[in-house]
Design a protein around this motif. Structure first.
Motif, PDB file in Angstrom:
ATOM      1  N   ASN A  36       0.781  -1.199  -0.009  1.00 14.18           N
ATOM      2  CA  ASN A  36      -0.159  -0.054   0.105  1.00 14.18           C
ATOM      3  C   ASN A  36       0.858   1.243  -0.064  1.00 14.18           C
ATOM      4  OD1 ASN A  36      -2.317   1.161  -0.333  1.00 14.18           O
ATOM      5  ND2 ASN A  36      -2.776   1.438   1.929  1.00 14.18           N
ATOM      6  N   TYR A  39       2.480   6.165  -3.109  1.00 14.17           N
ATOM      7  CA  TYR A  39       2.631   6.966  -4.493  1.00 14.17           C
ATOM      8  C   TYR A  39       2.695   5.639  -5.741  1.00 14.17           C
ATOM      9  CZ  TYR A  39       6.826   4.306  -2.876  1.00 14.17           C
ATOM     10  OH  TYR A  39       7.590   3.533  -2.197  1.00 14.17           O
ATOM     11  N   THR A  74       2.721  -5.291  -8.933  1.00 10.76           N
ATOM     12  CA  THR A  74       2.274  -5.739  -7.649  1.00 10.76           C
ATOM     13  C   THR A  74       3.465  -6.300  -7.148  1.00 10.76           C
ATOM     14  OG1 THR A  74       0.744  -7.246  -6.525  1.00 10.76           O
ATOM     15  CG2 THR A  74       1.772  -7.750  -8.762  1.00 10.76           C
TER      16      THR A  74
END
Ligand code: SF4
Length: 381
Positions: A36, A39, A74
């Motif tokens: 999380n 930016y 991710t």
């Protein structure tokens, strides 16, 4: 048939990706990211960090796409990996199929996979790149909410490097005004000492979907920042987006933060590479897994600058095809070449005539990608 690798996709689909990325094939084992980071370019308007899912195996890596880039949208070593082990499965498949891997992470769990990474490293098939933007723990905990502490990432990187696994660092995003010049110099020096290879830097890209909330986060972090005024001068609160994708500030406002990093990296004995600026290209990275890299726009501009006179498409394409870009990517580059958008923000300008579009080098960059996109939007009103 080899083990399936989840969602392999071609990332080179726009001028933004051509500016920033020198790999083509990206593989994701998850959607969403529990770290999380405030930016994060992939957050989107909903809570990106709360709904991490595994992605079903859907594709075999296409050998023509070359190297697999894992961890761009991710993190491959976020908490869910401890139980799902999808990243480990991808690495096993890569080893089995001899697919080279560039792995980007803020996670320390990568230590678990040292056995496979060592096997890949023995064949020159891997580089593990750690993302670290600051050594300031207060700033890190504000901006990278649930990611491991920077000091822990550095310890993990040291451990991998000690096992002869190629390690590099990504200082991305470089946020103007976040760290002092002295802190950026120290960061560069430390990272260079651990890697001994290279340190990448990319200046913050703003994205329509998260910009409002990110600006608020920076307001809240003002007391911990070196100079919130530098940040505010570099980026407006109300940026005028022409499209959803990232736009960066110009080199001028980024320099006080970016250049000390370069000095620290260089003093520490590693190569400094930034894809954002024309004189800092990825061209120097030719060994190891970088033999599979594609030229970014700035590498293309650097090549044009080596040619005498005006360069036309046929000559450029002859050079470009040496990198095996594939027909769709070639079509994209050609369309941007013809529309005169390819070299916006680089030290190359078009010949300005009505005939075939040609380009030649110039001594100055007169416009940044950001100002040009904003100006075009204003002109259309
Ligand atoms: S670790 Fe990477 S993917 Fe995850 S939130 Fe941070 S920037 Fe986004």
């Amino acid at each position: 048939m080899g083990t399936e690798i989840p969602r392999v996709f071609d990332f080179q689909t726009s001028i933004e990706t051509l500016r920033a990325h020198h790999w083509r094939a990206f593989a994701d084992a998850y959607s969403g990211c529990a770290f999380n980071c405030q930016y994060c370019l992939y957050k989107g308007p909903d809570d990106y960090g709360r709904h991490v899912r595994t992605i079903d195996a859907t594709a075999i890596a296409d050998a023509d796409l070359g190297i697999l880039d894992i961890g761009t949208s991710t993190d491959p070593y976020q908490p869910i990996e401890a139980t799902e082990k999808r990243t480990r499965t991808v690495l096993e498949a890569a080893l089995e199929q001899r697919i080279p891997v560039f792995l980007l992470t803020r996670g320390t769990m990568v230590e678990r996979d040292v056995d496979i990474l060592s096997d890949l490293a023995r064949e020159g098939l891997v580089e593990v790149c750690f993302s670290v933007i600051t050594l300031n723990e207060a700033l890190a905990s504000r901006l990278e909410v649930r990611a491991p502490r920077p000091a822990d990432r550095l310890r993990t990187a040291e451990h991998l490097a000690g096992q002869s696994i190629p390690v590099s660092f990504h200082v991305a995003p470089v946020i103007p005004g976040l760290n002092s010049p002295a802190d950026m110099d120290e960061l560069g020096f430390e990272l260079a000492g651990i890697s001994g290879r290279h340190v990448f830097a990319a200046v913050l890209g703003a994205q329509r979907a998260f910009w409002g909330s990110f600006y608020g986060v920076m307001d809240d972090a003002a007391a911990d920042c070196h100079s919130i005024d530098e940040f505010r001068a570099a980026y407006g609160r109300d940026l005028d987006f022409e499209r959803s994708a990232a736009v960066t500030c110009g080199l001028g406002p980024a320099s006080p933060t970016l250049m000390p990093l370069r000095e620290g990296v260089t003093r520490g004995g590693a190569l400094f590479v930034s894809e954002n600026f024309p004189h800092l290209t990825t061209g120097a990275l030719e060994g190891g897994i970088y033999r599979w890299k594609l030229p970014t726009v700035y590498d293309m501009a650097a090549w044009v600058s080596t040619r005498p006179g005006t360069v036309y498409w046929n000559e450029f394409d002859h050079w470009y095809q040496e990198f095996r870009p594939g027909p769709e990517l070639t079509t994209l580059v050609k369309s941007l070449w013809d529309s005169r958008e390819l070299f916006v923000g680089a030290a190359v300008k078009s010949d300005g005539s009505d005939g075939p579009v040609g380009y030649r080098t110039t001594s100055v960059v007169t416009e940044s990608a950001r100002t040009t996109l904003v100006a075009r939007r204003a002109a259309r009103r």
